[in-house]
Enzyme design. Sequence first.
Site, short mmCIF file in Angstrom:
data_model
loop_
_atom_site.label_atom_id
_atom_site.label_comp_id
_atom_site.label_asym_id
_atom_site.label_seq_id
_atom_site.Cartn_x
_atom_site.Cartn_y
_atom_site.Cartn_z
N ARG A 100 20.07 -15.01 -40.01
CA ARG A 100 20.90 -15.31 -39.52
C ARG A 100 19.49 -17.08 -39.74
N TYR B 79 24.21 -20.34 -44.72
CA TYR B 79 24.89 -19.56 -43.34
C TYR B 79 25.52 -19.92 -42.28
N HIS B 80 25.40 -20.81 -41.76
CA HIS B 80 26.22 -21.22 -40.68
C HIS B 80 27.70 -21.33 -41.61
N ASN C 161 19.27 -2.32 -40.21
CA ASN C 161 18.26 -1.98 -42.24
C ASN C 161 16.85 -2.42 -42.33
N SER D 52 25.39 -25.32 -43.09
CA SER D 52 24.53 -24.46 -44.28
C SER D 52 25.12 -23.51 -44.52
N LEU E 54 12.25 -24.79 -30.40
CA LEU E 54 11.26 -25.18 -29.12
C LEU E 54 10.52 -24.47 -29.43
N THR F 113 27.98 -19.11 -33.83
CA THR F 113 27.08 -19.41 -33.46
C THR F 113 27.59 -20.98 -33.24
N THR G 71 7.16 -31.58 -35.59
CA THR G 71 7.81 -31.36 -36.44
C THR G 71 9.54 -32.26 -36.25
N VAL G 72 9.55 -33.21 -35.94
CA VAL G 72 10.61 -33.11 -35.72
C VAL G 72 11.24 -34.14 -37.19
N ASN H 222 25.98 -10.84 -47.78
CA ASN H 222 25.55 -9.66 -46.33
C ASN H 222 26.18 -10.08 -45.22
N LYS I 138 28.93 -17.68 -41.02
CA LYS I 138 29.46 -17.79 -39.29
C LYS I 138 31.18 -17.60 -39.13
N VAL J 189 20.67 -31.86 -44.36
CA VAL J 189 21.76 -32.71 -44.37
C VAL J 189 22.83 -32.93 -42.61
N VAL K 182 18.11 -20.14 -29.49
CA VAL K 182 17.82 -20.02 -28.12
C VAL K 182 16.23 -19.85 -28.63
P1 NAD Z 1 17.02 -11.02 -36.23
O1 NAD Z 1 16.96 -11.69 -37.99
O2 NAD Z 1 16.20 -11.80 -35.60
O3 NAD Z 1 17.95 -10.04 -35.81
C1 NAD Z 1 18.85 -9.86 -36.61
C2 NAD Z 1 18.53 -7.75 -37.34
O4 NAD Z 1 20.27 -7.39 -37.97
C3 NAD Z 1 17.48 -7.88 -38.10
O5 NAD Z 1 16.31 -6.77 -37.28
C4 NAD Z 1 18.19 -7.62 -39.78
O6 NAD Z 1 16.95 -6.75 -40.13
C5 NAD Z 1 19.30 -7.14 -38.91
N1 NAD Z 1 20.28 -6.75 -39.92
C6 NAD Z 1 20.68 -8.51 -41.28
N2 NAD Z 1 21.71 -8.00 -41.93
C7 NAD Z 1 21.90 -6.54 -41.35
C8 NAD Z 1 22.49 -5.35 -42.14
N3 NAD Z 1 23.38 -5.83 -43.25
N4 NAD Z 1 23.06 -4.41 -42.02
C9 NAD Z 1 21.31 -4.04 -41.04
N5 NAD Z 1 21.64 -4.11 -40.24
C10 NAD Z 1 21.09 -6.20 -40.30
O7 NAD Z 1 17.80 -12.33 -35.87
P2 NAD Z 1 18.05 -13.27 -33.92
O8 NAD Z 1 18.03 -13.85 -34.35
O9 NAD Z 1 18.36 -11.84 -33.44
O10 NAD Z 1 20.19 -13.30 -34.47
C11 NAD Z 1 20.62 -12.13 -33.80
C12 NAD Z 1 22.16 -12.98 -33.97
O11 NAD Z 1 22.52 -13.83 -33.08
C13 NAD Z 1 22.86 -13.32 -35.60
O12 NAD Z 1 23.66 -12.70 -36.16
C14 NAD Z 1 22.80 -15.08 -35.21
O13 NAD Z 1 23.32 -15.44 -36.21
C15 NAD Z 1 22.73 -14.84 -33.90
N6 NAD Z 1 22.56 -16.55 -33.37
C16 NAD Z 1 21.00 -16.26 -33.35
C17 NAD Z 1 20.31 -17.56 -32.64
C18 NAD Z 1 18.64 -17.73 -32.86
O14 NAD Z 1 18.30 -18.78 -32.09
N7 NAD Z 1 17.73 -17.24 -32.83
C19 NAD Z 1 21.54 -18.70 -32.20
C20 NAD Z 1 22.50 -18.35 -31.98
C21 NAD Z 1 23.17 -17.28 -33.01
N1 USQ Z 2 13.97 -28.91 -36.64
C1 USQ Z 2 13.46 -30.39 -35.90
N2 USQ Z 2 12.41 -29.89 -36.43
C2 USQ Z 2 11.88 -28.43 -36.93
C3 USQ Z 2 12.80 -27.38 -36.75
C4 USQ Z 2 14.01 -27.55 -36.37
O1 USQ Z 2 13.81 -31.74 -36.17
O2 USQ Z 2 10.80 -28.19 -37.21
C5 USQ Z 2 15.85 -29.43 -36.07
C6 USQ Z 2 16.68 -29.24 -37.36
O3 USQ Z 2 16.37 -30.33 -38.19
C7 USQ Z 2 18.13 -28.92 -36.55
C8 USQ Z 2 17.95 -28.42 -35.27
O4 USQ Z 2 16.17 -28.96 -34.89
O5 USQ Z 2 18.31 -30.39 -35.99
C9 USQ Z 2 17.75 -27.32 -35.39
O6 USQ Z 2 17.13 -26.74 -36.10
P1 USQ Z 2 16.45 -25.15 -35.69
O7 USQ Z 2 16.09 -24.44 -37.14
O8 USQ Z 2 16.45 -24.50 -34.85
O9 USQ Z 2 17.89 -24.07 -35.33
P2 USQ Z 2 19.58 -23.52 -36.88
O10 USQ Z 2 19.05 -23.49 -38.05
O11 USQ Z 2 20.49 -24.48 -36.46
O12 USQ Z 2 20.00 -22.15 -37.10
C10 USQ Z 2 19.23 -21.42 -34.97
C11 USQ Z 2 19.71 -20.12 -35.27
C12 USQ Z 2 20.49 -19.58 -36.25
C13 USQ Z 2 21.81 -20.55 -34.87
C14 USQ Z 2 21.74 -21.60 -34.95
C15 USQ Z 2 22.09 -22.32 -33.44
O13 USQ Z 2 18.83 -19.46 -36.21
O14 USQ Z 2 21.20 -18.46 -36.10
O15 USQ Z 2 22.49 -19.59 -35.53
O16 USQ Z 2 19.91 -22.03 -34.13
S1 USQ Z 2 23.34 -23.18 -33.56
O17 USQ Z 2 21.89 -24.34 -33.93
O18 USQ Z 2 23.27 -23.56 -32.56
O19 USQ Z 2 24.71 -23.29 -35.09
#
Ligand code: NAD
Ligand code: USQ
Length: 387
Positions: free
Chosen positions: A100, A181-182, A32, A179, A239, A144, A253-254, A118, A185, A324, A211
Amino acid sequence: MRILVLGGDGYLGWPTALHLSEVGHQVAVADNFARRGYDFEMGVDSLVPIESLQARVRVWRELTGQDIGCYVGDLCDAEFTYHIVRDFAPDAIVHFAEQRAAPYSMVDRKHAVYTQVNNVVGNLNLLYAIAELNPEIHLVKLGTMGEYGTPNIDIEEGWLEVEHKGRRDRVLFPKRPGSFYHLSKVHDSHNIEFACRIWGLRATDLNQGVVYGQQTPETARDDRLATRFDYDAVFGTVLNRFVIQSVLGKPLTVYGNGTQTRGLIELRDTVRCLQLACENPADRGEFRVFNQLTESMSITQIAETIASASPDAVTIEHLENPRVELENHHYNVVHKGLTELGLEPHLLSDTLIDSLFEITKRFAHRVRPEAMMPTIQWRKPASVISN
Ligand code: NAD
Ligand code: USQ
């Protein structure tokens, strides 16, 4: 197989759709464009320019002769969700389509409510569509690692054998996420497990780590197939952000003391994990959980790895942690399931970091530096995005 990729316009969904098409599956994507909307809301954009979904699909067809079907709509709209499941008639559905970003969910009440509605409602509509239209469909859902939090015991793959007062049971691993968000999930995981138990659905919940990376062999074929690459403090993950900060000559920024540890996985492994999960479905009634990560590192280790690979001098700055979260904690994660299915991990290497430096240098002029610093505070909900 016929595979429907929900969230197919996103960072992970688009390269996954390409990879599944490349290895011979019939693929359709649905989205969407909410993610593109968050960029408008926050005044940022992907570091690497991205084409519209329609243009991406057209380019893929021109280059490979393979069609990727395209549905535009919202999973929270049940009619749309039923329509795509009925119309495409998939064998497997890969569900990425959620809000996410943890910081986005912690902005204020509005963003927390939006995130949970959502994610939870979209997933629930999907479970009903599968149950009513074809319960044979295998749901492959992105969860996640953050669902578990950082417990003081080893993290198992979704389930835990417990002995309590002389009795034994197998229970869902206890969750303590960090969070809203988490938490969304966690709610999804419970709903999926319930649907498997009562309707006999088949599902794989992939508890993925953070990722990193920006290219797969498929996206690298043409600039117009690029996936997004986020650098800002809301959607940029750790990363990827550190690579971009190092190229811009900004301090890494750690947050806090940097001893907090996270599971990591490279983008090329993500798309391969999705292929493996789809091609090896869960059984009817099974709620299967894999921990989808290939290595664990502390934030300081990630910063030091990037700093030592950088050709330029890099500084590391410890900011007061806006989140936190425990900084000193046990972290030992079981992640055998996907390796047993054939995953051969790409571990973080200098080669990969070098290619990320190159991509970043090419597009560094697109960065809005003020979007790099964290403004969202876990302890103090407030609307900061409009500032
Ligand atoms: P992203 O935001 O780039 O992609 C998510 C996509 O879903 C977007 O294109 C968004 O427009 C679409 N979307 C959101 N809500 C929707 C809805 N209600 N209907 C239709 N489309 C919708 O995120 P991403 O980084 O590609 O992550 C994808 C999935 O993987 C997420 O569920 C995220 O929680 C999970 N995940 C991501 C990471 C990461 O590091 N990026 C790590 C672990 C898990
Ligand atoms: N962090 C820093 N500096 C930064 C950004 C982040 O120290 O500039 C730290 C955060 O405090 C945290 C860790 O890095 O401890 C990870 O943060 P992040 O923003 O890279 O990842 P997170 O918020 O956990 O979320 C991301 C994705 C989410 C996915 C999750 C996987 O956005 O969609 O679910 O990674 S996990 O972390 O395994 O839950």
